[in-house]
Design a protein around this motif. Structure first.
Motif, PDB file in Angstrom:
ATOM      1  N   SER A  29       4.568   3.505   0.067  1.00 50.67           N
ATOM      2  CA  SER A  29       3.455   3.847   0.952  1.00 50.67           C
ATOM      3  C   SER A  29       2.276   4.333   0.109  1.00 50.67           C
ATOM      4  O   SER A  29       2.450   4.676  -1.070  1.00 50.67           O
ATOM      5  CB  SER A  29       3.873   4.908   1.980  1.00 50.67           C
ATOM      6  OG  SER A  29       4.391   6.049   1.335  1.00 50.67           O
ATOM      7  N   TYR A  30       1.100   4.379   0.720  1.00 46.01           N
ATOM      8  CA  TYR A  30      -0.128   4.622  -0.038  1.00 46.01           C
ATOM      9  C   TYR A  30      -1.027   5.657   0.637  1.00 46.01           C
ATOM     10  O   TYR A  30      -1.014   5.831   1.858  1.00 46.01           O
ATOM     11  CB  TYR A  30      -0.933   3.324  -0.193  1.00 46.01           C
ATOM     12  CG  TYR A  30      -0.220   2.247  -0.970  1.00 46.01           C
ATOM     13  CD1 TYR A  30      -0.392   2.131  -2.340  1.00 46.01           C
ATOM     14  CD2 TYR A  30       0.628   1.348  -0.328  1.00 46.01           C
ATOM     15  CE1 TYR A  30       0.262   1.141  -3.057  1.00 46.01           C
ATOM     16  CE2 TYR A  30       1.285   0.352  -1.032  1.00 46.01           C
ATOM     17  CZ  TYR A  30       1.097   0.257  -2.405  1.00 46.01           C
ATOM     18  OH  TYR A  30       1.754  -0.720  -3.096  1.00 46.01           O
ATOM     19  N   LEU A  31      -1.830   6.321  -0.194  1.00 47.87           N
ATOM     20  CA  LEU A  31      -2.988   7.090   0.224  1.00 47.87           C
ATOM     21  C   LEU A  31      -4.187   6.534  -0.544  1.00 47.87           C
ATOM     22  O   LEU A  31      -4.016   5.824  -1.544  1.00 47.87           O
ATOM     23  CB  LEU A  31      -2.819   8.582  -0.091  1.00 47.87           C
ATOM     24  CG  LEU A  31      -1.735   9.342   0.661  1.00 47.87           C
ATOM     25  CD1 LEU A  31      -1.618  10.765   0.118  1.00 47.87           C
ATOM     26  CD2 LEU A  31      -2.002   9.362   2.162  1.00 47.87           C
ATOM     27  N   SER A  51       3.354   6.089  -3.304  1.00 43.67           N
ATOM     28  CA  SER A  51       4.651   6.746  -3.226  1.00 43.67           C
ATOM     29  C   SER A  51       5.710   5.647  -3.190  1.00 43.67           C
ATOM     30  O   SER A  51       5.953   5.058  -2.134  1.00 43.67           O
ATOM     31  CB  SER A  51       4.757   7.629  -1.981  1.00 43.67           C
ATOM     32  OG  SER A  51       6.061   8.164  -1.867  1.00 43.67           O
ATOM     33  N   PRO A  52       6.353   5.339  -4.319  1.00 48.06           N
ATOM     34  CA  PRO A  52       7.312   4.230  -4.353  1.00 48.06           C
ATOM     35  C   PRO A  52       8.506   4.434  -3.431  1.00 48.06           C
ATOM     36  O   PRO A  52       9.177   3.475  -3.057  1.00 48.06           O
ATOM     37  CB  PRO A  52       7.757   4.190  -5.817  1.00 48.06           C
ATOM     38  CG  PRO A  52       6.686   4.901  -6.573  1.00 48.06           C
ATOM     39  CD  PRO A  52       6.189   5.952  -5.635  1.00 48.06           C
ATOM     40  N   TYR A  72       2.807  11.327  -3.787  1.00 48.69           N
ATOM     41  CA  TYR A  72       1.969  10.189  -4.144  1.00 48.69           C
ATOM     42  C   TYR A  72       1.298  10.449  -5.484  1.00 48.69           C
ATOM     43  O   TYR A  72       0.817  11.566  -5.742  1.00 48.69           O
ATOM     44  CB  TYR A  72       0.887   9.974  -3.084  1.00 48.69           C
ATOM     45  CG  TYR A  72       1.407   9.611  -1.711  1.00 48.69           C
ATOM     46  CD1 TYR A  72       1.362   8.300  -1.260  1.00 48.69           C
ATOM     47  CD2 TYR A  72       1.943  10.584  -0.865  1.00 48.69           C
ATOM     48  CE1 TYR A  72       1.826   7.961   0.022  1.00 48.69           C
ATOM     49  CE2 TYR A  72       2.414  10.250   0.399  1.00 48.69           C
ATOM     50  CZ  TYR A  72       2.350   8.939   0.825  1.00 48.69           C
ATOM     51  OH  TYR A  72       2.820   8.609   2.078  1.00 48.69           O
ATOM     52  N   THR A  73       1.242   9.434  -6.324  1.00 56.51           N
ATOM     53  CA  THR A  73       0.580   9.582  -7.620  1.00 56.51           C
ATOM     54  C   THR A  73      -0.327   8.388  -7.887  1.00 56.51           C
ATOM     55  O   THR A  73      -0.115   7.285  -7.368  1.00 56.51           O
ATOM     56  CB  THR A  73       1.585   9.698  -8.776  1.00 56.51           C
ATOM     57  OG1 THR A  73       2.378   8.514  -8.831  1.00 56.51           O
ATOM     58  CG2 THR A  73       2.467  10.916  -8.613  1.00 56.51           C
ATOM     59  N   GLY A  74      -1.332   8.619  -8.699  1.00 61.72           N
ATOM     60  CA  GLY A  74      -2.235   7.562  -9.128  1.00 61.72           C
ATOM     61  C   GLY A  74      -3.123   8.094 -10.235  1.00 61.72           C
ATOM     62  O   GLY A  74      -3.220   9.313 -10.440  1.00 61.72           O
TER      63      GLY A  74
END
Length: 339
Positions: A157-159, A178-179, A185-187
């Motif tokens: 999922s994503y932000l 978020s795998p 969540y990371t980026g």
């Protein structure tokens, strides 16, 4: 008395000669022929992964350390690859020094296997092995293959991170991933200046967003603009369960005789969050390059023929020109494309 004296000298000479012979033997044992690879075993060869067992330890490995013929600090790396692919696509996991048993949770194993590009909800076959090394002068050795059949589950999922660095446009903003859809969540985002402002949205629009309420704290549909603590590539971690945000330096650059700054300093790359790769278009001269993390030699990669290796050989650049460089540290691959 003289006879005893001469006899003592002869015995000493023989002892020294034998000691040299032992050292000679030890050197021979340290050659490639005398190296014994690590042995690896898995406690199961078939596992179905799901959100129900994601937090459980679903796989244990047990290993016997390799024998290089002499005492040395060994680096062991567990490799996951597609069955029969000869590890052309590989996910590597460093085993902590001295460990002979390691367990993996469902979340961990799921993310490793999904990084190989396999489908979710169906069984795929994998090869697993240990790569062992001590230094660049001694050949890397591999354990025998272990087989694993696993069913990964879909969970990504994503932000999104619209902000001043890209014109406050959610449609084109960088993403956090978020795998495992576990709320973390990371980026990695390149901020041009300190205190560069941004917010976090749940979709590529402004319908719902997170703002900052205090240092390291965020609120859903509340708070003000979040500020980058410094300029440069920053790895952002957002926890939507604890409503927290944190930052750490996460930069990769090129360095070497072929680069604009030579061996004195890095030329920074930019992270492509959507494709999880690092990119750079740059003018290079004929020479050599390496990839370095956070402007430090503590973590660096070299390699050859498009394959990366931790601490590996310098990568040759055959001729001067403008190159597009793409690096995937998940698959340990790189491309240098001359324009």
């Amino acid at each position: 008395m003289k006879t005893r004296h001469y006899l003592g000298i002869m015995l000493l000479f023989i002892a020294l000669f034998q000691s040299c012979k032992k050292d000679e033997t030890r050197a021979i044992l340290a050659s490639d022929e005398g190296i014994k690879p690590a042995t690896l075993s898995l406690d199961k060869n078939n596992v179905t992964l799901s959100k129900d067992n994601a937090k459980d330890t679903v796989l244990h490995l047990t290993m016997i350390q390799p024998d290089f013929g002499f005492q040395a600090a060994v680096t062991n790396v567990l490799q996951f690859g597609l069955k029969g692919d000869n590890f052309k696509t590989v996910k590597e996991v460093v085993i902590p020094s001295g460990r002979t048993t390691v367990g993996f949770t469902g979340y961990e194993l799921n993310s490793y296997l999904l990084s190989l590009g396999v489908p979710t909800g169906t069984a795929s076959d994998f090869d697993v092995r240990l790569k062992s090394s001590i230094n660049a002068k001694i050949t890397v050795v591999f354990s025998a293959l272990a087989s694993l059949k696993a069913v990964p589950f879909a969970s990504t999922s994503y932000l999104y991170v619209p902000g001043a660095y890209q014109g406050w446009d959610p449609a084109t903003a960088e993403s956090l991933v978020s795998p495992t859809s576990n709320g973390i969540y990371t980026g990695i985002i390149l901020f041009p200046e300190v205190n560069s402002e941004f917010k976090i949205t749940t979709e590529r629009n402004w319908a719902n967003s997170y703002g900052q309420t205090a240092d390291g704290k965020i609120a859903f549909n509340g708070g003000g603009n979040i500020k980058a603590p410094r300029a440069g590539n920053l790895e952002i971690e957002v926890n939507t369960t604890a409503n927290t945000i944190s930052f750490k330096d996460h930069n990769w650059g090129i360095i070497g005789s072929a680069t604009p700054k030579g061996w004195d300093a890095d030329t920074d790359m930019k992270f492509d969050n959507a494709n999880q790769v690092w990119k750079l278009t740059v003018s290079l001269t004929a020479g050599e390059i390496k990839f370095r993390k956070n402007h430090d030699w503590g973590t660096n990669f070299g390699g050859a023929n498009g394959t990366l290796a931790a601490g590996g050989a310098n990568i040759a650049v055959a001729s001067a020109g403008t190159y597009t460089i793409v690096v995937d540290f998940n698959a340990n691959t790189y491309t240098l494309t001359k324009k």
